[in-house]
Design an enzyme around this catalytic site. Structure first.
Site, PDB file in Angstrom:
ATOM      1  N   GLY A 179       0.822  -1.198   0.000  1.00 15.43           N
ATOM      2  CA  GLY A 179       0.000   0.000   0.000  1.00 15.43           C
ATOM      3  C   GLY A 179       0.858   1.251   0.000  1.00 15.43           C
ATOM      4  O   GLY A 179       2.052   1.216  -0.307  1.00 15.43           O
ATOM      5  N   GLU A 184       6.216   3.550  -0.466  1.00 13.73           N
ATOM      6  CA  GLU A 184       7.038   4.716  -0.163  1.00 13.73           C
ATOM      7  C   GLU A 184       8.373   4.282   0.438  1.00 13.73           C
ATOM      8  O   GLU A 184       9.442   4.695  -0.013  1.00 13.73           O
ATOM      9  CB  GLU A 184       6.305   5.647   0.799  1.00 13.73           C
ATOM     10  CG  GLU A 184       7.109   6.896   1.153  1.00 13.73           C
ATOM     11  CD  GLU A 184       6.329   7.881   2.018  1.00 13.73           C
ATOM     12  OE1 GLU A 184       6.618   9.079   1.931  1.00 13.73           O
ATOM     13  OE2 GLU A 184       5.437   7.448   2.779  1.00 13.73           O
ATOM     14  N   HIS A 439       3.910  28.265 -20.423  1.00 11.52           N
ATOM     15  CA  HIS A 439       4.664  27.319 -21.236  1.00 11.52           C
ATOM     16  C   HIS A 439       6.153  27.656 -21.144  1.00 11.52           C
ATOM     17  O   HIS A 439       6.531  28.824 -21.239  1.00 11.52           O
ATOM     18  CB  HIS A 439       4.229  27.402 -22.708  1.00 11.52           C
ATOM     19  CG  HIS A 439       5.053  26.541 -23.615  1.00 11.52           C
ATOM     20  ND1 HIS A 439       4.857  25.187 -23.736  1.00 11.52           N
ATOM     21  CD2 HIS A 439       6.110  26.854 -24.431  1.00 11.52           C
ATOM     22  CE1 HIS A 439       5.742  24.698 -24.591  1.00 11.52           C
ATOM     23  NE2 HIS A 439       6.508  25.692 -25.030  1.00 11.52           N
TER      24      HIS A 439
END
Length: 464
Positions: A179, A184, A439
């Site tokens: 999970g 992580e 941009h």
């Protein structure tokens, strides 16, 4: 002593609720277990220290790409002691700053276990005093769970509260659970040179309905590419302690590791605080039952955070704390809505989701359209060397309402907020498709995914 609001727990939810209540003119007090636990699990044993270590892992991955930018490194040294020292310094600084800030504002912190005596009274076990208040907010958080005979001892078998005592990197680690927590730590320790094995009993990593399967596949591929040994549909049968740990897995293999990390979830801290005696109702899993205003079955008592549902996120606790305080003050326009809570996972990719996935939209009977844009074509992502991933929008085909957004890739957790605000305001995909973002930017991919839905998908015709 008399207060407008007494909060049991000075963690993420309690802290945010207390400051918000102070802003609104309420006289506030906290009851927290000890000076060392102020800030709760997120600060002391969760999101803050883990994100510090994850950033280090991310830097190591970025450094590995330095040659592409004309940067050559002559050797690299890792210092686990320095990592732990610097990480803990950040945690301690945040904790001490909060205590000083509360003192400066005149917000009292009583240290000890808070126990409800009646709908307006809290007994502080430790200071041996009673505090009365117009309202009480329960923000007591959650605790780690164990798994069968895998009992965390803080030496060879760790839970996620104990792992911070591990000052040296092991050579090999087994992580139980694929999970959010498991993936992580798998990324963190792998990038710091640890051989990592992850076992997950389900058929994919991140086996949550709110996370698209595509995100799980992307993450599994990258973790494997980095050297993480991912075992799906696998669990631990038994283990024995010798020089290290010899672990028998359900896939028939045996792995030898130095330690095991249990990343299997948490349980709400709702025992031993007087809920039953006062009449606060809980569900079958121990979570406090609350309405859309975070109010419990007792009208003067509210609850927020990990004790209200399995969605255990610090920002959910903060949000619910403010919803509760707002209702205490007579405002009913701010309501609890878990569908608008962002979910962000920090692993080998950032994975961010809000709202419905395609499967969930189908289950709820929507006719929907999906706009998907890859970061591979995003100039900013290409410049940064992080062009893996995608933006995925799920939109109601009839109304243009944004039902969900799912982003995997660079800074996904930050990018997601641009969509959440539109969803909360009830603005449709047309607003996003006609927006102007700078941009080059990663955010352009969000506009492009909206245009895929609103104007129709771009068709590339190969000639010849």
């Amino acid at each position: 002593m008399e207060f407008d609001l007494v909060i049991l727990g000075a963690g993420s939810g309690g802290y945010e609720a207390g400051l918000y209540a102070y802003r609104r003119g309420m006289k506030v007090a906290f009851v927290e277990l000890s000076p060392e636990t102020v800030g709760g699990s997120c600060l002391n044993r969760g999101c803050i220290p883990s994100k510090y270590m994850r950033h280090g892992a991310y830097l190591l991955e970025k450094l590995s790409k330095g040659e592409k930018y004309g940067i050559l490194f002559d050797g690299l040294k890792l210092d686990p002691q320095k990592l732990a020292e610097s990480r803990d310094k950040v945690v301690n600084t945040i904790r001490e700053n909060f205590k000083k800030f509360a003192e400066k504002l005149g917000i009292r912190i009583f240290y000890g276990r808070g126990i409800l005596k009646d709908p307006n009274t809290v007994y502080v076990e430790g200071e041996e005093r009673e505090i009365r208040a117009k309202f009480i907010l329960l923000a007591t958080g959650s605790s780690c769970t164990s798994l069968g005979n895998l009992k965390p001892d803080g030496k060879r078998i760790f839970n996620t509260d104990q792992i911070w005592g591990l000052k040296d990197f092991p050579k090999r680690m087994l992580i139980v659970g694929g999970g959010a927590v498991g993936v992580e730590f798998a990324y963190i320790y792998r990038m710091y040179g640890v051989d990592v094995v992850v076992v997950e009993i389900m058929d994919r990593l991140l086996p949550y309905p709110s996370i698209p399967e595509e995100s799980s596949r992307y993450l599994a591929r990258k973790l494997k590419r980095l050297g993480v040994d991912v075992r799906l549909k696998t669990h631990i049968l038994s283990y024995s302690e010798e020089e290290g740990l010899k672990v028998n897995l359900s896939d028939g293999s045996v792995v030898e590791v130095d330690c095991i990390l249990l990343g299997i979830g948490r349980k709400p801290n709702t025992e031993g605080i007087g809920l039953e005696e006062v009449g606060v109702e809980k569900d079958g899993k121990g979570f406090v039952k609350v309405n859309e205003y975070c109010q419990t079955s007792i009208k003067t008592i509210y609850a927020c955070g990990d004790i209200t549902s399995p969605l255990m996120l610090a920002h959910k606790a903060m949000y619910e704390g403010k919803v509760a305080v707002s209702h205490m003050l007579g405002n009913g326009d701010w309501r609890r809505n878990e569908n608008l809570i962002p979910k962000v996972i920090y692993s080998a990719y950032e994975i961010a989701s809000v709202g419905l996935t395609e499967d969930q939209a189908e289950d709820e009977g929507y006719d929907y359209r999906v706009g998907v844009v890859s970061f591979m074509s995003n100039p900013k992502a290409m410049d940064d060397g992080e062009d893996e991933g995608f933006v995925r929008l799920v939109v109601d085909d009839h109304t243009g309402k944004i039902l969900g957004c799912h982003i995997l890739g660079p800074h996904a957790g930050e990018l997601l907020h641009q969509v959440i605000h539109l969803m909360k305001a009830g603005m449709g995909v047309d607003s996003l498709a006609k927006a102007v973002f700078s941009h080059p930017s990663l955010s352009e991919s969000i506009i492009q995914s909206a245009m895929e839905v609103y104007y129709g998908p771009m068709t590339w015709i190969r000639k010849g």
